[in-house]
Design a protein around this motif. Structure first.
Motif, PDB file in Angstrom:
ATOM      1  N   THR A  90       0.816  -1.223   0.000  1.00 54.98           N
ATOM      2  CA  THR A  90       0.000   0.000   0.000  1.00 54.98           C
ATOM      3  C   THR A  90       0.844   1.266   0.000  1.00 54.98           C
ATOM      4  N   ASP A  91       2.042   1.206   0.606  1.00 55.86           N
ATOM      5  CA  ASP A  91       2.856   2.413   0.734  1.00 55.86           C
ATOM      6  C   ASP A  91       3.831   2.610  -0.416  1.00 55.86           C
ATOM      7  N   ASP A  92       3.855   1.674  -1.333  1.00 48.09           N
ATOM      8  CA  ASP A  92       4.713   1.781  -2.515  1.00 48.09           C
ATOM      9  C   ASP A  92       3.830   2.082  -3.719  1.00 48.09           C
ATOM     10  N   PRO A  93       3.843   3.315  -4.235  1.00 48.11           N
ATOM     11  CA  PRO A  93       2.926   3.681  -5.323  1.00 48.11           C
ATOM     12  C   PRO A  93       3.037   2.778  -6.548  1.00 48.11           C
ATOM     13  N   GLN A  94       4.239   2.356  -6.902  1.00 48.02           N
ATOM     14  CA  GLN A  94       4.406   1.510  -8.079  1.00 48.02           C
ATOM     15  C   GLN A  94       3.777   0.138  -7.864  1.00 48.02           C
ATOM     16  N   ARG A  95       4.017  -0.441  -6.689  1.00 45.55           N
ATOM     17  CA  ARG A  95       3.436  -1.756  -6.397  1.00 45.55           C
ATOM     18  C   ARG A  95       1.920  -1.667  -6.321  1.00 45.55           C
ATOM     19  N   LEU A  96       1.410  -0.653  -5.629  1.00 47.05           N
ATOM     20  CA  LEU A  96      -0.034  -0.519  -5.488  1.00 47.05           C
ATOM     21  C   LEU A  96      -0.698  -0.346  -6.848  1.00 47.05           C
ATOM     22  N   GLU A  97      -0.116   0.490  -7.679  1.00 46.69           N
ATOM     23  CA  GLU A  97      -0.693   0.694  -9.022  1.00 46.69           C
ATOM     24  C   GLU A  97      -0.629  -0.586  -9.847  1.00 46.69           C
ATOM     25  N   ALA A  98       0.482  -1.323  -9.735  1.00 44.15           N
ATOM     26  CA  ALA A  98       0.612  -2.569 -10.491  1.00 44.15           C
ATOM     27  C   ALA A  98      -0.459  -3.577 -10.081  1.00 44.15           C
ATOM     28  N   ILE A  99      -0.690  -3.698  -8.775  1.00 43.04           N
ATOM     29  CA  ILE A  99      -1.685  -4.659  -8.290  1.00 43.04           C
ATOM     30  C   ILE A  99      -3.084  -4.250  -8.722  1.00 43.04           C
ATOM     31  N   LEU A 100      -3.411  -2.980  -8.553  1.00 43.17           N
ATOM     32  CA  LEU A 100      -4.749  -2.517  -8.943  1.00 43.17           C
ATOM     33  C   LEU A 100      -4.959  -2.632 -10.448  1.00 43.17           C
ATOM     34  N   THR A 101      -3.930  -2.346 -11.233  1.00 45.88           N
ATOM     35  CA  THR A 101      -4.040  -2.483 -12.687  1.00 45.88           C
ATOM     36  C   THR A 101      -4.275  -3.936 -13.079  1.00 45.88           C
TER      37      THR A 101
ATOM     38  N   ARG B  64      -3.636   9.094  -5.517  1.00 45.73           N
ATOM     39  CA  ARG B  64      -4.476   9.461  -6.661  1.00 45.73           C
ATOM     40  C   ARG B  64      -4.650   8.299  -7.648  1.00 45.73           C
ATOM     41  N   LEU B  65      -4.988   7.152  -7.068  1.00 42.61           N
ATOM     42  CA  LEU B  65      -5.173   5.944  -7.868  1.00 42.61           C
ATOM     43  C   LEU B  65      -6.628   5.495  -7.907  1.00 42.61           C
ATOM     44  N   SER B  66      -7.535   6.360  -7.508  1.00 43.05           N
ATOM     45  CA  SER B  66      -8.949   5.977  -7.423  1.00 43.05           C
ATOM     46  C   SER B  66      -9.495   5.494  -8.759  1.00 43.05           C
ATOM     47  N   GLY B  67      -8.965   6.032  -9.841  1.00 42.41           N
ATOM     48  CA  GLY B  67      -9.446   5.617 -11.157  1.00 42.41           C
ATOM     49  C   GLY B  67      -9.238   4.142 -11.427  1.00 42.41           C
TER      50      GLY B  67
ATOM     51  N   SER C 169       7.265 -11.282  -9.964  1.00 41.45           N
ATOM     52  CA  SER C 169       7.541  -9.946  -9.453  1.00 41.45           C
ATOM     53  C   SER C 169       6.203  -9.285  -9.149  1.00 41.45           C
ATOM     54  N   ILE C 170       6.243  -8.174  -8.402  1.00 42.00           N
ATOM     55  CA  ILE C 170       4.992  -7.458  -8.146  1.00 42.00           C
ATOM     56  C   ILE C 170       4.820  -6.436  -9.275  1.00 42.00           C
ATOM     57  N   SER C 171       4.411  -6.980 -10.405  1.00 40.14           N
ATOM     58  CA  SER C 171       4.160  -6.182 -11.605  1.00 40.14           C
ATOM     59  C   SER C 171       2.847  -6.630 -12.221  1.00 40.14           C
ATOM     60  N   ARG C 172       2.268  -5.772 -13.013  1.00 40.42           N
ATOM     61  CA  ARG C 172       0.984  -6.102 -13.645  1.00 40.42           C
ATOM     62  C   ARG C 172       1.090  -7.411 -14.420  1.00 40.42           C
ATOM     63  N   GLN C 173       2.106  -7.520 -15.255  1.00 39.38           N
ATOM     64  CA  GLN C 173       2.245  -8.685 -16.120  1.00 39.38           C
ATOM     65  C   GLN C 173       2.448  -9.962 -15.313  1.00 39.38           C
TER      66      GLN C 173
END
Length: 361
Positions: free
Chosen positions: A211-222, A249-252, A319-323
């Motif tokens: 949750t505190d890592d913007p890149q990881r959080l965005e990857a998981i939500l994506t 600002r990841l609500s989208g 890895s904690i990435s979208r792919q």
């Protein structure tokens, strides 16, 4: 024999259901429940006391929030006061939260024997606060109740006295069987959310490393958003995650996901029972998914529940990435059921724990 039990977070409330009920059936033990308030949101805390008939705590504090040091320090002070007032024979703690460590340290300093339920788990990642809590709690405990043989071996390698270690199975399985065996009826949450039975995914996300890592959080939500193109994805949103999503600002990224408020244990158990897949960073939910025989992807680099990976029920992405998360999810969906085994006991862990304490207390 008086047992003072320290709880403070959702997984501990669930585990306490089994042991508190088992204590109530005995005439040689009494329990005093202390709630630190580490989880203070109604759906993360009060629902368990209200809906699951968990005994109301004699001590109830509001000690959540703040840094790990602030939270643990405040908990130490208040737990010590309660221990001095109650003078219990045993202090019982669950799992790996700050409440766990605070209860164990406060009791050990007062020379009150500590019983640790869910001992011996190791992720071997010392960056995780939970790992530090586990290790320290184990090494000040008089009774170490391991849920699996893997946990027993971990403790053996660390030089823990074998006489203190008891492999009893997992108390979470005790509670999950209430739903699995039909003792407790399923809730109506699947119908309320209009979900296709056997055709949706359940996700949870709350670990600080995510949750505190913007890149990881965005990857998981994506990844969850893309998975939702294949099936509905239900995400009970943890308060920490909700704050992080807003702050970053990841609500989208929640638009395609069925984000809902946190839910109680039996609502979650009902969701799991009819799910096709679980995606989580929770330790407990990995097991709960397995109890309901649902494949799981754990969005972490490691897991303390290694037997689930070995059995093919759980997968870690590369890895904690979208792919990588999507690839793990596709593999889980395509592979079918994992091995059929019983690594977590027979559903009688609570009785075994209390028998061991009574026999050696």
């Amino acid at each position: 024999m008086k047992v003072l039990t320290v709880v403070g977070a959702r997984p501990q409330f669930i585990k306490a259901i089994a042991i508190s009920a088992a204590v109530a059936r005995r005439d040689d033990m009494e329990e005093v429940l202390l709630h630190t308030g580490q989880h203070y949101d109604d759906n993360m805390s009060e629902v368990f006391f209200r809906d699951l008939k968990l005994p109301q705590p004699k001590y109830r504090f509001n000690l959540g929030g703040g840094s790990h040091a602030e939270m643990t320090g405040r908990q130490l002070i208040e737990i010590e006061r309660a221990l001095k007032e109650e003078a219990p024979d045993i202090c019982l703690v669950y799992g790996d939260t700050n409440s766990t460590l605070a209860g164990a340290l406060a009791a050990a300093k007062l020379h009150i024997p500590v019983a640790h339920v869910e001992a011996g788990l190791r992720s071997f990642n010392r960056r995780m606060p939970e790992e530090i809590n586990r290790v320290l709690t184990d090494h000040v405990s008089r009774w170490l109740f391991a849920p699996t043989q893997t946990a027993v071996e971990n403790l053996k390698r660390e030089g823990v006295d074998p006489a203190s270690v008891h492999c009893v199975g997992d108390v979470m399985y005790d509670v999950s069987r209430l739903i699995i065996d039909g003792t407790v009826s399923r809730t109506v949450i699947v119908d309320d959310l209009a979900l296709p039975r056997g055709g949706y995914a359940v996700a949870t996300l709350h670990r600080q490393e995510n949750t505190d890592d913007p890149q990881r959080l965005e990857a998981i939500l994506t990844a969850l958003g893309e998975l939702s193109r294949r099936m509905p994805v239900v995400l009970p949103l943890h308060p920490r995650t909700a704050k992080a999503v807003e702050a970053q600002r990841l609500s989208g990224h929640l638009a395609a996901i069925r984000a809902i408020d946190p839910i109680g244990f039996f609502d979650m158990a009902t969701l799991l029972a009819d799910a096709r897949l679980v995606v989580t960073d929770s330790g407990g939910l990995q097991k709960e998914a397995y109890f309901h025989r649902v494949p799981c992807v754990t969005v972490r680099e490691e897991t303390e529940w290694v037997e689930l990976v070995e059995m093919g029920w759980n997968r870690l992405p590369e890895s904690i990435s979208r792919q990588a998360i999507l690839a793990a999810a596709e593999a889980a969906l395509a592979s079918g059921p994992g091995a059929d085994a019983s690594p977590y006991g027979d559903g009688n862990a609570a009785e075994l724990i209390l028998d061991a304490i009574a026999a050696t207390g």
